[in-house]
Motif scaffolding. Sequence first.
Motif, mmCIF file in Angstrom:
data_model
loop_
_atom_site.group_PDB
_atom_site.id
_atom_site.type_symbol
_atom_site.label_atom_id
_atom_site.label_comp_id
_atom_site.label_asym_id
_atom_site.label_seq_id
_atom_site.Cartn_x
_atom_site.Cartn_y
_atom_site.Cartn_z
ATOM 1 N N PRO A 15 13.126 6.500 7.360
ATOM 2 C CA PRO A 15 12.713 7.156 6.123
ATOM 3 C C PRO A 15 11.784 6.304 5.253
ATOM 4 C CG PRO A 15 14.832 6.144 5.753
ATOM 5 C CD PRO A 15 14.411 5.815 7.188
ATOM 6 N N THR A 16 11.366 5.148 5.740
ATOM 7 C CA THR A 16 10.575 4.234 4.915
ATOM 8 C C THR A 16 9.146 4.699 4.685
ATOM 9 O OG1 THR A 16 11.863 2.444 5.893
ATOM 10 C CG2 THR A 16 9.935 1.810 4.638
ATOM 11 N N ILE A 17 8.523 5.209 5.745
ATOM 12 C CA ILE A 17 7.139 5.675 5.653
ATOM 13 C C ILE A 17 7.093 7.129 6.123
ATOM 14 C CG2 ILE A 17 4.764 5.370 6.449
ATOM 15 C CD1 ILE A 17 5.453 2.419 7.031
ATOM 16 N N ARG A 18 6.603 8.005 5.259
ATOM 17 C CA ARG A 18 6.423 9.413 5.636
ATOM 18 C C ARG A 18 5.084 9.557 6.347
ATOM 19 N NH1 ARG A 18 7.253 9.412 0.503
ATOM 20 N NH2 ARG A 18 5.255 10.355 0.020
ATOM 21 N N VAL A 19 5.065 10.314 7.434
ATOM 22 C CA VAL A 19 3.835 10.553 8.174
ATOM 23 C C VAL A 19 3.668 12.059 8.332
ATOM 24 C CG1 VAL A 19 2.540 10.142 10.300
ATOM 25 C CG2 VAL A 19 4.087 8.375 9.429
ATOM 26 N N ASN A 20 2.522 12.569 7.890
ATOM 27 C CA ASN A 20 2.224 13.993 7.993
ATOM 28 C C ASN A 20 0.814 14.194 8.516
ATOM 29 O OD1 ASN A 20 4.530 15.605 6.678
ATOM 30 N ND2 ASN A 20 4.188 13.899 5.275
ATOM 31 N N CYS A 21 0.600 15.372 9.057
ATOM 32 C CA CYS A 21 -0.713 15.748 9.558
ATOM 33 C C CYS A 21 -0.999 17.168 9.077
ATOM 34 C CB CYS A 21 -0.709 15.684 11.085
ATOM 35 S SG CYS A 21 -2.335 15.788 11.826
ATOM 36 N N LYS A 51 7.837 2.879 -0.028
ATOM 37 C CA LYS A 51 7.765 4.318 -0.354
ATOM 38 C C LYS A 51 6.434 4.918 0.097
ATOM 39 C CE LYS A 51 5.856 3.352 -4.871
ATOM 40 N NZ LYS A 51 5.782 3.667 -6.258
ATOM 41 N N ALA A 52 5.910 4.420 1.190
ATOM 42 C CA ALA A 52 4.560 4.794 1.604
ATOM 43 C C ALA A 52 4.506 6.150 2.295
ATOM 44 C CB ALA A 52 3.996 3.722 2.533
ATOM 45 N N SER A 53 3.306 6.704 2.274
ATOM 46 C CA SER A 53 3.031 7.969 2.932
ATOM 47 C C SER A 53 1.699 7.874 3.660
ATOM 48 C CB SER A 53 2.980 9.085 1.892
ATOM 49 O OG SER A 53 2.735 10.332 2.501
ATOM 50 N N VAL A 54 1.649 8.466 4.845
ATOM 51 C CA VAL A 54 0.431 8.511 5.654
ATOM 52 C C VAL A 54 0.093 9.975 5.887
ATOM 53 C CG1 VAL A 54 -0.597 7.939 7.892
ATOM 54 C CG2 VAL A 54 0.974 6.321 6.791
ATOM 55 N N VAL A 81 -5.404 5.240 14.899
ATOM 56 C CA VAL A 81 -4.459 4.279 15.480
ATOM 57 C C VAL A 81 -4.773 2.873 14.980
ATOM 58 C CG1 VAL A 81 -3.755 3.172 17.657
ATOM 59 C CG2 VAL A 81 -4.010 5.667 17.547
ATOM 60 N N ARG A 82 -6.036 2.499 15.072
ATOM 61 C CA ARG A 82 -6.432 1.136 14.683
ATOM 62 C C ARG A 82 -6.231 0.872 13.194
ATOM 63 N NH1 ARG A 82 -11.556 2.459 17.992
ATOM 64 N NH2 ARG A 82 -10.957 1.763 20.062
ATOM 65 N N LEU A 83 -6.631 1.847 12.373
ATOM 66 C CA LEU A 83 -6.485 1.649 10.931
ATOM 67 C C LEU A 83 -5.019 1.594 10.525
ATOM 68 C CD1 LEU A 83 -7.897 1.253 8.251
ATOM 69 C CD2 LEU A 83 -7.929 3.733 7.978
ATOM 70 N N LEU A 84 -4.197 2.447 11.106
ATOM 71 C CA LEU A 84 -2.769 2.415 10.778
ATOM 72 C C LEU A 84 -2.135 1.111 11.234
ATOM 73 C CD1 LEU A 84 -0.316 3.742 9.567
ATOM 74 C CD2 LEU A 84 0.061 4.905 11.754
ATOM 75 N N ARG A 85 -2.483 0.641 12.410
ATOM 76 C CA ARG A 85 -1.960 -0.646 12.884
ATOM 77 C C ARG A 85 -2.330 -1.764 11.903
ATOM 78 N NH1 ARG A 85 -4.492 -1.232 17.859
ATOM 79 N NH2 ARG A 85 -2.950 0.115 18.800
ATOM 80 N N HIS A 86 -3.569 -1.728 11.410
ATOM 81 C CA HIS A 86 -4.050 -2.729 10.457
ATOM 82 C C HIS A 86 -3.312 -2.625 9.119
ATOM 83 C CE1 HIS A 86 -6.987 -5.415 8.599
ATOM 84 N NE2 HIS A 86 -7.212 -4.521 7.666
ATOM 85 N N ALA A 87 -3.022 -1.404 8.692
ATOM 86 C CA ALA A 87 -2.415 -1.179 7.378
ATOM 87 C C ALA A 87 -0.886 -1.225 7.388
ATOM 88 C CB ALA A 87 -2.867 0.184 6.831
ATOM 89 N N LEU A 88 -0.279 -1.202 8.550
ATOM 90 C CA LEU A 88 1.180 -1.082 8.634
ATOM 91 C C LEU A 88 1.948 -2.145 7.844
ATOM 92 C CD1 LEU A 88 3.381 0.704 9.718
ATOM 93 C CD2 LEU A 88 3.330 -0.608 11.851
ATOM 94 N N LEU A 97 0.853 -1.173 0.000
ATOM 95 C CA LEU A 97 0.000 0.000 0.000
ATOM 96 C C LEU A 97 0.896 1.232 0.000
ATOM 97 C CD1 LEU A 97 -3.071 0.668 0.299
ATOM 98 C CD2 LEU A 97 -2.699 0.673 2.766
ATOM 99 N N ASP A 98 0.750 2.087 -1.006
ATOM 100 C CA ASP A 98 1.616 3.263 -1.125
ATOM 101 C C ASP A 98 1.187 4.425 -0.247
ATOM 102 O OD1 ASP A 98 3.264 2.028 -2.978
ATOM 103 O OD2 ASP A 98 2.114 2.761 -4.684
ATOM 104 N N GLY A 99 -0.060 4.432 0.184
ATOM 105 C CA GLY A 99 -0.487 5.561 1.005
ATOM 106 C C GLY A 99 -1.735 5.263 1.789
ATOM 107 N N LEU A 100 -1.909 6.052 2.841
ATOM 108 C CA LEU A 100 -3.102 5.979 3.664
ATOM 109 C C LEU A 100 -3.464 7.411 4.030
ATOM 110 C CD1 LEU A 100 -3.962 3.567 6.474
ATOM 111 C CD2 LEU A 100 -4.066 5.988 6.965
ATOM 112 N N VAL A 101 -4.692 7.786 3.768
ATOM 113 C CA VAL A 101 -5.200 9.099 4.155
ATOM 114 C C VAL A 101 -6.346 8.856 5.123
ATOM 115 C CG1 VAL A 101 -6.272 11.242 3.368
ATOM 116 C CG2 VAL A 101 -4.589 10.084 1.904
#
Length: 176
Positions: free
Chosen positions: A145-151, A104-107, A89-96, A54-58
Motif C-alpha cells: 500500500p506504499t505506492i499507488r500505481v494507476n493507468c 504516500k506516493a502515486s504513479v 520502466v526506466r523512469l520509474l526505476r530511476h524514481a523509485l 517524491l510524492d508522485g510521478l506522471v
Amino acid sequence: SGIGRATVELLAESGCKLLCACRRPDSLPKLAEVEGAPFDATEPSPSLELPPALDGLVYCPGSIRLKPFHLLSDEHFLEDLQVNFLGAVRLLRHALPSLRSSGKASVVFFSTVAVRQGFPFHAGIAAAKGALEGFARSLAAEFAPTIRVNCVAPSLTDTPLAGSFLGNDAKRQACA
C-alpha cells in the motif's frame, strides 16, 4: 504538449511543486511551481536529479503511428515500445527510491482506449500501451500500500499529437 501540458497546469494551479521532465522544457508554462528538465524517453538511463522524496510521478509520453499491420516494421514496434513502455520502466526505476521515501506516493501512466477496444491500424500502439497496462497492474499489486500505481486510458483527445486525425469537423465527427 497536450495531455501532459494540461496535467502540469492543473497540478501547478492546485499548489503542487513540479519537476517536469520533457523533450522541450523551454516550452513549459512559466509558473513558479514548475521546473523543467530535459528528458528523452528513448534514452537508456535517465539523468534527472530528483528530490530525496517524491510524492508522485506522471508518465505521459506517447506516439501515434496508425498503419495497417502489414506496413508496420519491427523498428516501428520497437520505437513505440521505447517511448510508451520502456521509457516508463526506466523512469520509474530511476524514481523509485524517491517515491519510496515519500511514504504516500502515486504513479500514473497514460495508455489508450485502443488497448481494450481493438481499433484497426492500432497494432503498434496498442501493443506498447498494453504492455504498459500490464506493467501498471503488476506494480500496483507489488507496491501496495506504499505506492499507488494507476493507468488511465483516454480516447483520442484533441491535442497537437492527434491534430492530423482531428483536423476538421468531419474527422472529429468520425472519431466521436
